[in-house]
Design a protein around this motif. Structure first.
Motif, PDB file in Angstrom:
ATOM      1  N   VAL A  26     113.403  19.693 126.429  1.00  0.00           N
ATOM      2  CA  VAL A  26     112.550  18.839 125.617  1.00  0.00           C
ATOM      3  C   VAL A  26     113.334  17.562 125.341  1.00  0.00           C
ATOM      4  O   VAL A  26     114.465  17.622 124.861  1.00  0.00           O
ATOM      5  CB  VAL A  26     112.173  19.507 124.275  1.00  0.00           C
ATOM      6  N   ASN A  27     112.725  16.404 125.648  1.00  0.00           N
ATOM      7  CA  ASN A  27     113.418  15.153 125.355  1.00  0.00           C
ATOM      8  C   ASN A  27     112.992  14.606 123.991  1.00  0.00           C
ATOM      9  O   ASN A  27     112.081  15.139 123.363  1.00  0.00           O
ATOM     10  CB  ASN A  27     113.248  14.124 126.486  1.00  0.00           C
ATOM     11  N   LYS A  28     113.655  13.560 123.542  1.00  0.00           N
ATOM     12  CA  LYS A  28     113.411  12.997 122.207  1.00  0.00           C
ATOM     13  C   LYS A  28     112.004  12.412 122.059  1.00  0.00           C
ATOM     14  O   LYS A  28     111.541  12.200 120.953  1.00  0.00           O
ATOM     15  CB  LYS A  28     114.442  11.903 121.885  1.00  0.00           C
ATOM     16  N   GLU A  29     111.308  12.150 123.170  1.00  0.00           N
ATOM     17  CA  GLU A  29     109.946  11.620 123.120  1.00  0.00           C
ATOM     18  C   GLU A  29     108.903  12.723 122.994  1.00  0.00           C
ATOM     19  O   GLU A  29     107.706  12.469 123.077  1.00  0.00           O
ATOM     20  CB  GLU A  29     109.660  10.764 124.365  1.00  0.00           C
ATOM     21  N   GLY A  30     109.344  13.971 122.832  1.00  0.00           N
ATOM     22  CA  GLY A  30     108.422  15.089 122.692  1.00  0.00           C
ATOM     23  C   GLY A  30     107.837  15.558 124.010  1.00  0.00           C
ATOM     24  O   GLY A  30     106.800  16.213 124.039  1.00  0.00           O
ATOM     25  N   GLN A  31     108.507  15.235 125.096  1.00  0.00           N
ATOM     26  CA  GLN A  31     108.051  15.668 126.412  1.00  0.00           C
ATOM     27  C   GLN A  31     108.789  16.936 126.825  1.00  0.00           C
ATOM     28  O   GLN A  31     110.010  17.030 126.702  1.00  0.00           O
ATOM     29  CB  GLN A  31     108.284  14.568 127.449  1.00  0.00           C
ATOM     30  N   PHE A  32     108.030  17.886 127.314  1.00  0.00           N
ATOM     31  CA  PHE A  32     108.557  19.156 127.810  1.00  0.00           C
ATOM     32  C   PHE A  32     108.624  19.028 129.330  1.00  0.00           C
ATOM     33  O   PHE A  32     107.609  18.796 129.979  1.00  0.00           O
ATOM     34  CB  PHE A  32     107.617  20.284 127.399  1.00  0.00           C
ATOM     35  N   VAL A  33     109.805  19.164 129.900  1.00  0.00           N
ATOM     36  CA  VAL A  33     109.997  19.020 131.338  1.00  0.00           C
ATOM     37  C   VAL A  33     110.282  20.410 131.916  1.00  0.00           C
ATOM     38  O   VAL A  33     111.184  21.106 131.462  1.00  0.00           O
ATOM     39  CB  VAL A  33     111.142  18.041 131.650  1.00  0.00           C
ATOM     40  N   LEU A  34     109.482  20.805 132.899  1.00  0.00           N
ATOM     41  CA  LEU A  34     109.533  22.156 133.463  1.00  0.00           C
ATOM     42  C   LEU A  34     109.722  22.096 134.968  1.00  0.00           C
ATOM     43  O   LEU A  34     109.082  21.296 135.651  1.00  0.00           O
ATOM     44  CB  LEU A  34     108.216  22.876 133.157  1.00  0.00           C
ATOM     45  N   ASP A  56     110.388  18.650 142.504  1.00  0.00           N
ATOM     46  CA  ASP A  56     109.127  18.556 141.769  1.00  0.00           C
ATOM     47  C   ASP A  56     109.218  19.289 140.445  1.00  0.00           C
ATOM     48  O   ASP A  56     109.812  20.363 140.369  1.00  0.00           O
ATOM     49  CB  ASP A  56     107.974  19.153 142.584  1.00  0.00           C
ATOM     50  N   GLY A  57     108.618  18.704 139.446  1.00  0.00           N
ATOM     51  CA  GLY A  57     108.573  19.333 138.137  1.00  0.00           C
ATOM     52  C   GLY A  57     107.333  18.865 137.408  1.00  0.00           C
ATOM     53  O   GLY A  57     106.509  18.122 137.956  1.00  0.00           O
ATOM     54  N   TYR A  58     107.202  19.268 136.175  1.00  0.00           N
ATOM     55  CA  TYR A  58     106.013  18.971 135.378  1.00  0.00           C
ATOM     56  C   TYR A  58     106.440  18.450 134.020  1.00  0.00           C
ATOM     57  O   TYR A  58     107.397  18.952 133.424  1.00  0.00           O
ATOM     58  CB  TYR A  58     105.162  20.234 135.232  1.00  0.00           C
ATOM     59  N   VAL A  59     105.726  17.449 133.549  1.00  0.00           N
ATOM     60  CA  VAL A  59     105.996  16.866 132.240  1.00  0.00           C
ATOM     61  C   VAL A  59     104.765  17.095 131.380  1.00  0.00           C
ATOM     62  O   VAL A  59     103.669  16.648 131.710  1.00  0.00           O
ATOM     63  CB  VAL A  59     106.302  15.354 132.338  1.00  0.00           C
ATOM     64  N   LEU A  60     104.947  17.839 130.297  1.00  0.00           N
ATOM     65  CA  LEU A  60     103.873  18.122 129.353  1.00  0.00           C
ATOM     66  C   LEU A  60     104.318  17.624 127.984  1.00  0.00           C
ATOM     67  O   LEU A  60     105.482  17.271 127.790  1.00  0.00           O
ATOM     68  CB  LEU A  60     103.585  19.623 129.304  1.00  0.00           C
ATOM     69  N   TYR A  61     103.407  17.609 127.045  1.00  0.00           N
ATOM     70  CA  TYR A  61     103.721  17.170 125.691  1.00  0.00           C
ATOM     71  C   TYR A  61     103.674  18.371 124.752  1.00  0.00           C
ATOM     72  O   TYR A  61     102.839  19.246 124.903  1.00  0.00           O
ATOM     73  CB  TYR A  61     102.737  16.086 125.237  1.00  0.00           C
ATOM     74  N   ILE A  62     104.583  18.384 123.770  1.00  0.00           N
ATOM     75  CA  ILE A  62     104.653  19.480 122.801  1.00  0.00           C
ATOM     76  C   ILE A  62     103.908  19.066 121.539  1.00  0.00           C
ATOM     77  O   ILE A  62     104.024  17.930 121.087  1.00  0.00           O
ATOM     78  CB  ILE A  62     106.101  19.801 122.448  1.00  0.00           C
ATOM     79  N   ALA A  63     103.166  20.021 120.977  1.00  0.00           N
ATOM     80  CA  ALA A  63     102.448  19.749 119.724  1.00  0.00           C
ATOM     81  C   ALA A  63     102.468  20.993 118.848  1.00  0.00           C
ATOM     82  O   ALA A  63     102.565  22.118 119.342  1.00  0.00           O
ATOM     83  CB  ALA A  63     101.005  19.343 120.012  1.00  0.00           C
TER      84      ALA A  63
END
Length: 158
Positions: A99-107, A121-128
């Motif tokens: 999880v980066n400081k911008e609230g992005q979850f990188v998988l 390849d990976g995926y960037v999602l947002y955490i809430a």
């Protein structure tokens, strides 16, 4: 001489204008520690667009992820995911995540024995809505030129 100065100036500009990557971003350790443990996806929703079909993480229909088990280890950013839905193909894989400081979850979804640095390849999602017992990962997709969220609801299992 002019060519050398021109090449030097262009090189300097290229390195000075380097863009930042989400993979080079600082980590949000507090969020990572909050996500540590065993989780299950309790629901997958598309607010405002319930009649679409989404192929999540290029693996399976998003509804196949309901009931899937996820393990997040925060000290080394590794884990596992297991799809076990009765009407879908079973799938199990090691993962790396952060999880980066911008609230992005990188998988990154890995093959057995594969190192994360070999996977491009990976995926960037947002955490809430992180709590002690639940959180959401939100994938932003485009459906018919309309931005749509895919919301994965996680519940803690231990």
């Amino acid at each position: 001489m002019k060519k050398i100065i021109l090449i030097g100036a262009m090189s300097l500009m290229m390195f000075a204008c380097k863009t930042s990557s989400i993979t080079n971003a600082q980590l949000d350790r507090k969020a990572e520690v909050a996500m540590k443990g065993n989780w299950v996806i309790s629901s997958v929703n598309y607010p405002g667009s319930e009649y679409i079909k989404v192929n999540s993480f290029q693996l399976a229909d998003s509804k196949c992820f309901v009931g899937s088990a996820w393990k997040f280890v925060s000290n080394n950013n590794k884990g596992t995911m297991d799809l076990t839905s009765a009407n879908c193909s079973a799938f199990s894989s090691p993962i790396t995540w952060f999880v980066n400081k911008e609230g992005q979850f990188v998988l990154k979804v890995l093959n057995a024995g594969e190192k994360a640095k070999k996977v491009r390849d990976g995926y960037v999602l947002y955490i809430a809505n992180i709590t002690d017992s639940s959180f959401q990962l939100i994938d932003k997709i485009n459906v018919g030129n309309k931005p749509t969220d895919v919301v994965y609801q996680f519940q803690r299992t231990n």
